[in-house]
Design a protein around this motif. Sequence first.
Motif, PDB file in Angstrom:
ATOM      1  N   THR A 112       6.252   7.157  -0.647  1.00  0.00           N
ATOM      2  CA  THR A 112       6.546   5.926  -1.338  1.00  0.00           C
ATOM      3  C   THR A 112       5.211   5.544  -2.292  1.00  0.00           C
ATOM      4  O   THR A 112       4.272   5.655  -1.662  1.00  0.00           O
ATOM      5  N   VAL A 113       5.466   5.376  -3.383  1.00  0.00           N
ATOM      6  CA  VAL A 113       4.493   4.740  -4.163  1.00  0.00           C
ATOM      7  C   VAL A 113       4.997   3.630  -5.069  1.00  0.00           C
ATOM      8  O   VAL A 113       6.071   3.358  -5.256  1.00  0.00           O
ATOM      9  N   THR A 114       4.070   2.448  -5.121  1.00  0.00           N
ATOM     10  CA  THR A 114       4.321   1.249  -5.360  1.00  0.00           C
ATOM     11  C   THR A 114       3.791   0.862  -6.824  1.00  0.00           C
ATOM     12  O   THR A 114       2.582   1.357  -7.031  1.00  0.00           O
ATOM     13  N   ALA A 115       4.291  -0.272  -7.197  1.00  0.00           N
ATOM     14  CA  ALA A 115       3.981  -0.732  -8.629  1.00  0.00           C
ATOM     15  C   ALA A 115       3.333   0.304  -9.735  1.00  0.00           C
ATOM     16  O   ALA A 115       2.248   0.031 -10.151  1.00  0.00           O
TER      17      ALA A 115
ATOM     18  N   ALA B  77       0.824  -1.232   0.059  1.00  0.00           N
ATOM     19  CA  ALA B  77       0.023   0.159  -0.160  1.00  0.00           C
ATOM     20  C   ALA B  77       0.951   1.205   0.034  1.00  0.00           C
ATOM     21  O   ALA B  77       2.120   1.077   0.291  1.00  0.00           O
ATOM     22  N   LEU B  78       0.424   2.173  -0.542  1.00  0.00           N
ATOM     23  CA  LEU B  78       0.904   3.638  -0.299  1.00  0.00           C
ATOM     24  C   LEU B  78       1.317   3.953   1.000  1.00  0.00           C
ATOM     25  O   LEU B  78       0.533   3.771   1.997  1.00  0.00           O
ATOM     26  N   ALA B  79       2.475   4.256   1.280  1.00  0.00           N
ATOM     27  CA  ALA B  79       3.107   4.430   2.693  1.00  0.00           C
ATOM     28  C   ALA B  79       3.889   5.865   2.515  1.00  0.00           C
ATOM     29  O   ALA B  79       4.478   6.257   1.618  1.00  0.00           O
ATOM     30  N   VAL B  80       3.692   6.534   3.804  1.00  0.00           N
ATOM     31  CA  VAL B  80       4.251   7.855   3.855  1.00  0.00           C
ATOM     32  C   VAL B  80       4.906   7.945   5.280  1.00  0.00           C
ATOM     33  O   VAL B  80       4.645   7.155   6.211  1.00  0.00           O
ATOM     34  N   THR B  81       6.052   8.839   5.515  1.00  0.00           N
ATOM     35  CA  THR B  81       6.689   8.876   6.866  1.00  0.00           C
ATOM     36  C   THR B  81       6.330  10.330   7.173  1.00  0.00           C
ATOM     37  O   THR B  81       6.724  11.216   6.519  1.00  0.00           O
TER      38      THR B  81
END
Length: 298
Positions: free
Chosen positions: A98-101, A14-18
């Motif tokens: 972060t962005v995925t796929a 999943a889209l994650a952020v810090t």
Amino acid sequence: MSASAVRPALVVTALAVTAAALLVGCSSSAPVVVSGPCGAAPTAPPTGWKRDGVRIVAVNDVCAEFEVTNGGSEAADFSVLFGWTGAGQRLDTNPTGTVTAVPPGATVRGRVEVGHPDPARSAASRPPLVPDVKISQVRSVPTAEAPAQDGPCPASGVRLYADQGDAAMGLRVVGLHLVNCGTSPVTVDGYPQVQALDEKHRPVDALQVLKGGAAIAANTGADTPPQQIVLATGEGVRSTVVWRNTNDDVAAAPVNAPYLRVRATPDAAPVMVTPELDLGTTGRIGVGAWAREGGPRS
């Protein structure tokens, strides 16, 4: 199942952020998460708002929006580190989005929380303190080779990832971790295979990979004798990667290799981690054999 049975798996998280706090308000409280756009896009984007296929779209005192364009030929996961420009309001820490796929050729939008709105300033009808952010660093790995520390167990039945490492007096030590999260035993024997890659994922061919870390430094944990290890479900092993950031040749350019492509065994599917190998002019790394670590893990 043995590690030789590991095959490529599509890792989609999943889209994650810090989140990070600004030096306004109470920095110990949690960031405020607000839906909706992060301010209006400026007519002329400031310096540092575009880098390596990523651009900042808008920033306010709560969040930053950014777009990632995948210029490669396969789906990729992107990690975008934001920093402070050195002028105006700054960040407490450097948040990462972060962005995925992301499909090849596609552009997707991400969001990262960057601070706290200041009620006192809003009540006084004054503009909010907006941080002067920039894109400090962009890293990407093929989605099919992305490390998996959390989330569902990959189809391979194992997780392989790198830790944050340790650095002191020019010596760098990073751990590679392999965990059996599947239902069948996994066998490893000896050393993982590693290949250093530059920012464009090209092999750093001049790098010498040594077995063990003794030639680089003593007492790093990279010199456990190689052995065959059978991992039950939840059990894990660790390999230690060691190098020095030393510039001992004034005529040679320092070598930086952000990525390391790792195979648990010669015929296992590759996993790409990002240890940020700042090798100076040393031209070598030491890689330890797999050794058991910890108790059972899920």
